[in-house]
Motif scaffolding. Structure first.
Motif, PDB file in Angstrom:
ATOM      1  N   ASP A  40       0.840  -1.193   0.000  1.00  0.00           N
ATOM      2  CA  ASP A  40       0.000   0.000   0.000  1.00  0.00           C
ATOM      3  C   ASP A  40       0.879   1.249   0.000  1.00  0.00           C
ATOM      4  OD1 ASP A  40       0.367   1.012   2.875  1.00  0.00           O
ATOM      5  OD2 ASP A  40      -0.278  -1.058   3.193  1.00  0.00           O
ATOM      6  N   SER A  42       0.747   4.000   1.842  1.00  0.00           N
ATOM      7  CA  SER A  42       1.175   4.567   3.128  1.00  0.00           C
ATOM      8  C   SER A  42       2.437   3.880   3.645  1.00  0.00           C
ATOM      9  CB  SER A  42       0.053   4.519   4.170  1.00  0.00           C
ATOM     10  OG  SER A  42      -0.305   3.193   4.438  1.00  0.00           O
ATOM     11  N   ASN A  64      -8.178   2.438  -0.896  1.00  0.00           N
ATOM     12  CA  ASN A  64      -7.879   3.687  -0.183  1.00  0.00           C
ATOM     13  C   ASN A  64      -7.413   4.815  -1.093  1.00  0.00           C
ATOM     14  OD1 ASN A  64      -8.518   2.394   2.251  1.00  0.00           O
ATOM     15  ND2 ASN A  64      -6.419   1.684   2.477  1.00  0.00           N
TER      16      ASN A  64
END
Length: 152
Positions: A40, A42, A64
């Motif tokens: 991901d 992040s 997301n």
């Protein structure tokens, strides 16, 4: 054959499909690349060093935050590495958007190892050329700034 710049580069893969990420990592490592994988965006931002040359392989459809949003954030955070989009969901509008934002390439999943490796080699080579050019410009500015007013 491993080029000298290849030994210094890191290929970053950001893709929520870990199985696909494993396959891409394998292809790249077999060709002599250092690879970092992030499931991901992040975790990428927390762990990656933007000063290390290379390129970023970015999936378009992730939970997301999508690839276009990731690309925008990379630009805002000052990442200079070329971005290669790798997606099963490419369309003309998506391609236009990412290229306008400076994407280096868009590859469609499934991608052949030859196409992937060719895109990575070109992108990393461009990253090193740009970095070298930036160093030269900085040196010229430093030299100019060191001149006296009369010399300028």
């Amino acid at each position: 054959m491993v080029e000298s710049w290849q030994e210094k580069a890191v290929i970053r893969i950001i893709d929520d499909d870990e199985g696909f990420g494993d396959a891409i990592r394998f292809i790249l490592r077999m060709d002599g690349w250092m690879v970092s994988y992030y499931s991901d965006f992040s975790s990428f931002l927390k762990k990656d060093d933007p000063e290390v040359p290379g390129c970023i392989i970015l999936d378009y459809m992730m939970p997301n935050v999508n690839g276009v949003e990731c690309q925008e954030l990379l630009i805002k955070k000052g990442y200079r590495q070329p971005v290669i989009f790798l997606t099963a969901h490419a369309d003309v509008d998506m391609a236009i958007t990412v290229f306008r934002q400076g994407a280096y390439d868009v590859l469609k999943k499934p991608v052949s190892s030859e196409d992937l490796l060719a895109a990575v080699r070109k992108a990393v080579r461009e990253d090193f050329i740009k970095a070298e050019s930036n160093v030269r410009v900085t040196k010229y500015h430093e030299l100019f700034d060191s001149l006296s007013q009369r010399e300028k």
